[in-house]
Write an enzyme that holds these catalytic residues in place. Structure first.
Site, PDB file in Angstrom:
ATOM      1  CB  VAL A  11      -0.860   0.002   1.206  1.00 42.33           C
ATOM      2  CG1 VAL A  11      -1.719   1.223   1.507  1.00 42.33           C
ATOM      3  CG2 VAL A  11      -1.913  -1.124   1.213  1.00 42.33           C
ATOM      4  CG  ASP A  30       9.987   0.693   6.017  1.00 38.63           C
ATOM      5  OD1 ASP A  30       8.887   0.622   5.918  1.00 38.63           O
ATOM      6  OD2 ASP A  30      10.852  -0.183   6.541  1.00 38.63           O
ATOM      7  NE  ARG A 152     -10.307  -3.884  -8.304  1.00 37.47           N
ATOM      8  CZ  ARG A 152     -10.819  -3.590  -9.447  1.00 37.47           C
ATOM      9  NH1 ARG A 152     -11.783  -4.560 -10.056  1.00 37.47           N
ATOM     10  NH2 ARG A 152     -10.540  -2.699 -10.395  1.00 37.47           N
ATOM     11  CG  PHE A 250     -16.791  -9.909  -5.349  1.00 37.20           C
ATOM     12  CD1 PHE A 250     -16.444  -8.721  -6.409  1.00 37.20           C
ATOM     13  CD2 PHE A 250     -15.763 -10.196  -4.492  1.00 37.20           C
ATOM     14  CE1 PHE A 250     -15.093  -8.272  -6.197  1.00 37.20           C
ATOM     15  CE2 PHE A 250     -14.700  -9.851  -4.484  1.00 37.20           C
ATOM     16  CZ  PHE A 250     -14.157  -8.943  -5.406  1.00 37.20           C
ATOM     17  CB  ALA A 253     -19.846 -20.683  -7.185  1.00 35.91           C
ATOM     18  CB  CYS A 261      -7.427  -7.409   2.005  1.00 36.21           C
ATOM     19  SG  CYS A 261      -5.891  -6.517   1.533  1.00 36.21           S
ATOM     20  NE  ARG A 328       0.724 -11.325   0.857  1.00 32.93           N
ATOM     21  CZ  ARG A 328       0.802 -10.116   1.027  1.00 32.93           C
ATOM     22  NH1 ARG A 328       0.946  -9.380   2.004  1.00 32.93           N
ATOM     23  NH2 ARG A 328       0.469  -9.275  -0.058  1.00 32.93           N
TER      24      ARG A 328
HETATM   25  C1  UDX Z   1      -9.834  -6.930  -1.921  1.00 32.91           C
HETATM   26  C2  UDX Z   1     -10.832  -5.690  -2.246  1.00 32.91           C
HETATM   27  O1  UDX Z   1     -11.524  -6.195  -3.451  1.00 32.91           O
HETATM   28  C3  UDX Z   1     -10.214  -4.491  -2.368  1.00 32.91           C
HETATM   29  O2  UDX Z   1     -10.877  -3.330  -2.416  1.00 32.91           O
HETATM   30  C4  UDX Z   1      -9.373  -4.050  -1.098  1.00 32.91           C
HETATM   31  O3  UDX Z   1      -8.608  -2.899  -0.952  1.00 32.91           O
HETATM   32  C5  UDX Z   1      -8.348  -5.326  -0.650  1.00 32.91           C
HETATM   33  O4  UDX Z   1      -8.996  -6.502  -0.546  1.00 32.91           O
HETATM   34  P1  UDX Z   1      -7.918  -8.136  -3.311  1.00 32.91           P
HETATM   35  O5  UDX Z   1      -7.563  -8.859  -2.111  1.00 32.91           O
HETATM   36  O6  UDX Z   1      -6.763  -7.647  -4.198  1.00 32.91           O
HETATM   37  O7  UDX Z   1      -8.788  -7.178  -3.097  1.00 32.91           O
HETATM   38  O8  UDX Z   1      -8.942  -9.066  -4.180  1.00 32.91           O
HETATM   39  P2  UDX Z   1     -10.191  -9.515  -4.621  1.00 32.91           P
HETATM   40  O9  UDX Z   1     -10.215  -9.226  -6.359  1.00 32.91           O
HETATM   41  O10 UDX Z   1     -11.216  -8.531  -4.209  1.00 32.91           O
HETATM   42  O11 UDX Z   1     -10.619 -11.011  -4.460  1.00 32.91           O
HETATM   43  C6  UDX Z   1     -10.651 -11.508  -3.245  1.00 32.91           C
HETATM   44  C7  UDX Z   1     -10.681 -12.955  -3.377  1.00 32.91           C
HETATM   45  O12 UDX Z   1     -12.083 -13.230  -3.573  1.00 32.91           O
HETATM   46  C8  UDX Z   1     -10.047 -13.749  -4.389  1.00 32.91           C
HETATM   47  O13 UDX Z   1      -9.350 -14.863  -3.623  1.00 32.91           O
HETATM   48  C9  UDX Z   1     -10.876 -13.953  -5.367  1.00 32.91           C
HETATM   49  O14 UDX Z   1     -10.504 -15.153  -6.079  1.00 32.91           O
HETATM   50  C10 UDX Z   1     -12.085 -14.463  -4.535  1.00 32.91           C
HETATM   51  N1  UDX Z   1     -13.351 -14.122  -5.272  1.00 32.91           N
HETATM   52  C11 UDX Z   1     -13.788 -13.036  -5.854  1.00 32.91           C
HETATM   53  C12 UDX Z   1     -14.206 -15.440  -5.641  1.00 32.91           C
HETATM   54  O15 UDX Z   1     -13.750 -16.263  -4.875  1.00 32.91           O
HETATM   55  N2  UDX Z   1     -15.337 -14.902  -6.155  1.00 32.91           N
HETATM   56  C13 UDX Z   1     -15.778 -13.867  -6.752  1.00 32.91           C
HETATM   57  O16 UDX Z   1     -16.916 -13.727  -7.533  1.00 32.91           O
HETATM   58  C14 UDX Z   1     -14.950 -12.596  -6.483  1.00 32.91           C
END
Ligand code: UDX
Length: 437
Positions: A11, A30, A152, A250, A253, A261, A328
């Site tokens: 970040v 840092d 993201r 989102f 499945a 996060c 992670r």
């Molecule tokens: C997330 C938030 O989207 C972001 O706004 C925040 O700042 C940090 O956390 P990120 O961790 O990069 O971002 O991943 P994201 O794209 O949100 O996906 C998260 C997880 O959900 C992934 O493992 C993804 O595979 C899973 N996912 C997402 C699903 O299993 N199904 C979906 O339909 C969408």
């Protein structure tokens, strides 16, 4: 504006480069001397689309500096962004020692009144704590603002440069004014600026991530019912998503969510709610369903192969989602661990996963080439929806494998094509093909 960004993590780096692009003078601070040295030599600590370009731009602008010395970085700054790590404790609560240390540093070295911005995801009421630390440390006046990021992984640069919303929570109108000045070019190009109090902004960040995770667990639970009933979760999600009140995003499945996060933030939000006197039981279920998704994929492999000892299983995808090298909290690695524990010989395949990220997975053979991995395998399991996997030559895979079985934990394949190629196909939340037990 002179800005110091404290913390050289994911970040912190993206934030600093974005602020630099917005025309501000930025010092990145840092105490990790090695990381600072790497940055000074132009070496980036992680992969992110477009980051190298932004980094180069920052370095040549003359507005970006790196420092490991707070007595050099903080004096003269108008604004400090705290972007340090907040690792989870076993209780789920984040460890905020680094945030407190950063506040102490700002209090110690500030030479003028400042706005101190918490960018790291922190529990509600952290702004008050930071204010308390600053007040004890310095006679200058500080306004604390919560300015959560919504980046993201995989599109962090794009999300950071072109946000659809900017959230700033502070109880100081002057700080709001300064924050609006910092983000003026983005606000002028249409980003919506939400001005709230600090607690509301801190809570909003948790609410967003928790709600997105809730959508994923909802569709995964729905997938289980669809499978049991012979329905198709993809079609159901499309129908749900056509309702603008629900939205299609989102609702894919699969084997569940992971990353740096969602799991950590959910644990933190659950612990935080309990601390505040409310048990957010709905979020307990979100986590339980997410754990179940991994177990369900493993059960499908076991169901198709019977005994796992002496069987070769190939996992396609190791990262927690496509478009990143980050493993992670990846569901794929949890699947790998379960299969290895059950006696299977597991090969992981991924186009990007970094070797360093797979530490502690010594029993997992890793390759980049799916065809090499598939030779002699008894089952392929799709764990990450990399687009290249949807384009694999199914006939070639069928010839290479010892048994033609595909467990699709991300629904990347067209069911009819996999079945036509002669595979037993076990997707997620959709009817199976060719399963003869
Ligand atoms: C997330 C938030 O989207 C972001 O706004 C925040 O700042 C940090 O956390 P990120 O961790 O990069 O971002 O991943 P994201 O794209 O949100 O996906 C998260 C997880 O959900 C992934 O493992 C993804 O595979 C899973 N996912 C997402 C699903 O299993 N199904 C979906 O339909 C969408």
């Amino acid at each position: 504006m002179r800005i110091v960004v404290i913390g050289v993590g994911y970040v912190g780096l993206v934030t600093a480069l974005t602020l630099c692009r917005l025309g501000h003078d930025v010092v990145r601070l840092d105490d990790d001397v090695a990381k600072i040295a790497d940055l000074r030599h132009g070496r980036l600590p992680f992969f992110e689309e477009g980051l190298d370009h932004l980094f180069e731009e920052g370095c040549t602008s003359g507005r970006l500096r790196f420092s490991e010395d707070p007595s050099d970085a903080i004096p003269g700054a108008d604004v400090a962004f705290i972007c340090v790590g907040t690792p989870g404790r076993p209780t789920g609560e984040p460890n905020l020692v680094a945030v407190e240390n950063a506040a102490n540093l700002v209090g110690k070295w500030a030479t003028r009144d400042m706005v101190v911005v918490e960018k790291s995801t922190v529990p509600v009421q952290t702004a008050e704590r930071i204010q308390m630390v600053l007040g004890r440390r310095s006679a200058h006046r500080f306004a604390v603002a919560s300015n959560p990021e919504f980046l993201r992984e995989g599109c962090a640069v794009e999300d950071s440069l072109f946000p659809n919303r900017i959230l700033v929570g502070t109880n100081s109108s002057q700080a709001h004014e300064i924050m609006r000045r910092i983000y003026r070019p983005m606000i002028e190009s249409g980003a919506r600026y939400f001005a709230t109090d600090a607690a509301t902004a801190e809570l909003a960040k948790h609410a967003c991530n928790a709600f997105l995770a809730l959508k994923v667990s909802f569709v995964n639970a729905l997938g289980r019912v669809c499978e049991a009933a012979g329905g198709d979760v993809v079609a159901v999600a499309d129908i749900m998503g056509a309702d603008p009140r629900i939205g299609r995003e989102f609702l894919d499945a699969g084997v569940g969510f992971g990353g740096s996060c969602f799991p950590k933030d959910l644990a933190a939000f659950r612990a935080e709610s309990l601390r505040l006197g409310y048990r957010f039981g709905l979020l307990d279920e979100v986590v339980r369903i997410n754990d179940e998704a991994v177990g369900w994929v493993v059960e499908k492999v076991r169901g198709a192969l019977w005994n796992l000892e002496e069987k070769r299983v190939v996992l396609l995808g190791l990262t927690f989602k496509p478009g990143t090298d980050d493993t992670r909290e990846s569901p794929a690695l949890r699947v790998a661990r379960s299969l290895v524990e059950a006696g299977a010989r597991v090969t992981g395949c991924d186009p990007k996963a970094s070797a360093g990220a797979l530490e502690g997975m010594e029993d997992l053979a890793v390759t980049r080439d799916p065809y090499a991995a598939a030779a002699g395998a008894h089952c392929l399991v799709i764990c990450t929806a990399w687009p290249e996997y949807a384009a694999l030559d199914l006939a070639r895979l069928r010839e290479l494998m010892a048994l033609p079985i595909v467990v699709d934990g991300r629904n990347v394949f067209d069911p009819a094509s996999v079945a036509e190629a002669g595979f037993t196909y076990l997707p997620t939340g959709r009817p199976a093909h060719g399963l003869a037990l």
